[in-house]
Design a protein around this motif. Structure first.
Motif: not given
Length: 128
Positions: A2-20
């Motif tokens: 559940s904490n992944y939806t609050n803060s995007p993972c490093a991959a999604c942040k790097f790729l500038r996409r929504k972390c589901t």
């Protein structure tokens, strides 16, 4: 997860996409380790890493990511040989240390035999 939806993972942040919540990268690339994903992406590409993670059994994914991260960092440090270069250096170091140990053991044997002969000659024979 559940904490992944609050803060995007490093991959999604790097790729500038929504972390589901079903992000394949989230369990292995936490937001606190952005360099880990950046290095892996730089060497292998996000698409290839995603394919690898989908092909690997879930219980082996963490080991696969750790291996990819290690190899990526090694490739960045040594673009030609990667981790093979580090392995070669360590193998040479082991061989050198084994030779040094053999030489030291030979020195100890010589020292021990010298001590034994000094004891024998000082007393005119072995004392029991």
């Amino acid at each position: 997860m559940s904490n992944y939806t609050n803060s995007p993972c490093a991959a999604c942040k790097f790729l500038r996409r929504k972390c589901t919540s079903d992000c394949v990268f989230a369990p292995y690339f936490p937001p606190e380790e952005p360099t880990k994903f950046a290095n892996v992406h730089r060497i292998f590409g996000a698409s290839n890493v995603s394919k690898i993670l989908h092909e690997v059994a879930p219980h082996q994914r963490e080991d696969a990511v750790n291996s990819l991260a290690y190899e990526a960092e090694a490739r960045l440090n040594d673009p030609v040989y990667g981790c093979v270069g580090a392995i070669s250096v360590l193998q040479r170091q082991v061989l050198r240390l084994q030779r040094e140990l053999e030489e030291t053991n030979a020195d100890l044997m010589r020292y021990a035999s010298c001590l034994g002969s000094e004891t024998t000659s000082a007393y005119g024979g072995r004392r029991g």
